[in-house]
Design a protein around this motif. Structure first.
Motif, short mmCIF file in Angstrom:
data_model
loop_
_atom_site.label_atom_id
_atom_site.label_comp_id
_atom_site.label_asym_id
_atom_site.label_seq_id
_atom_site.Cartn_x
_atom_site.Cartn_y
_atom_site.Cartn_z
N SER A 90 65.66 47.73 -22.89
CA SER A 90 64.74 47.98 -24.00
C SER A 90 64.03 49.30 -23.73
O SER A 90 64.08 49.85 -22.63
N ALA A 91 63.33 49.81 -24.74
CA ALA A 91 62.57 51.05 -24.56
C ALA A 91 61.54 50.89 -23.44
O ALA A 91 61.38 51.77 -22.58
N ALA B 227 67.31 44.87 -23.66
CA ALA B 227 67.10 44.84 -25.11
C ALA B 227 67.84 43.66 -25.72
O ALA B 227 68.81 43.82 -26.47
N HIS C 85 63.32 50.74 -20.05
CA HIS C 85 63.75 52.08 -19.64
C HIS C 85 62.58 52.86 -19.07
O HIS C 85 62.68 53.47 -17.99
N ASN C 86 61.44 52.81 -19.76
CA ASN C 86 60.26 53.53 -19.28
C ASN C 86 59.75 52.96 -17.96
O ASN C 86 59.36 53.72 -17.06
#
Length: 209
Positions: free
Chosen positions: A29-30, A15, A33-34
């Protein structure tokens, strides 16, 4: 399972803006992470993971901890598998480095001779990664061990296994290790077995050989 399987997994996208992230403890970052969670789930479905090993940096450890809790898989952190410390360059966005950019370019051309100011030498970085790797393979039994770590760490381990010169700048400039990519190593369960690299840098395990 009669052999030891080790999968090196690079962390996801962080991020933050483009920069050298070594000791800087930036989160994922989102999307990163995913993606890392998805990569580990796929890995576990194809070859069940028995043991998780993680760099202590947040971009590795957070997902490792969540995955460990979800699947009840033992997890331990390994300090020596952290990324290289890039000193005063560490975590600074590339477009804010000003005159230091020419020194970074010199570093990538000759990383063995150009140490980041207030940072870690390539020799020290390689030494700690190799020491950690040798300890891991000597002390872990058969099963599937997933190591969540960093691009520089994975490159040093590959060079060490193949007896390549880890001082060669091509290792860092021309060997692509993408975010959440997986590199598979297998060691047979017999005397004098050597690590064999089965594949390097796969991001979609369904397309691997």
């Amino acid at each position: 399972m009669t052999s030891t399987i080790i999968t090196l997994v690079r962390h996801g996208k962080v991020a933050g803006p483009a920069a050298l992230y070594g000791r800087t403890d930036i989160a994922l970052s989102a999307a990163g992470h995913n993606d890392l969670t998805h990569a580990l789930n796929n890995l576990h479905m194809q070859t069940p993971i028995h043991h998780l090993i993680s760099s202590p940096r947040l971009r590795c450890f957070q997902v490792a901890q969540e995955f460990s809790a979800q699947y009840k898989i033992p997890l331990h952190t390994e300090d020596n598998l952290q990324e290289m410390d890039f000193g005063i360059w560490d975590g600074i966005p590339f477009d804010e480095l000003g005159d230091e950019w020419k020194n970074i370019e010199a570093f990538w051309e000759s990383p063995h001779f150009m140490q980041p100011p207030e940072g870690e030498s390539l020799t020290d970085f390689a030494a700690r990664v190799i020491t950690s790797w040798e300890s891991l393979i000597n002390n872990n039994k058969s099963g599937h061990h997933a190591i969540i770590c960093h691009g520089g760490v994975i490159r040093i381990i590959i060079a060490h296994i193949l007896k390549l010169d880890w001082r060669n700048p091509a290792l860092f400039k021309q060997l692509q290790i993408d975010y959440t990519s997986c590199t598979r190593i297998e060691i047979g369960n017999y005397e004098k077995a050597v690590p064999v690299i089965k594949w390097i840098g796969f991001c979609d395990l369904n397309t691997r050989p």
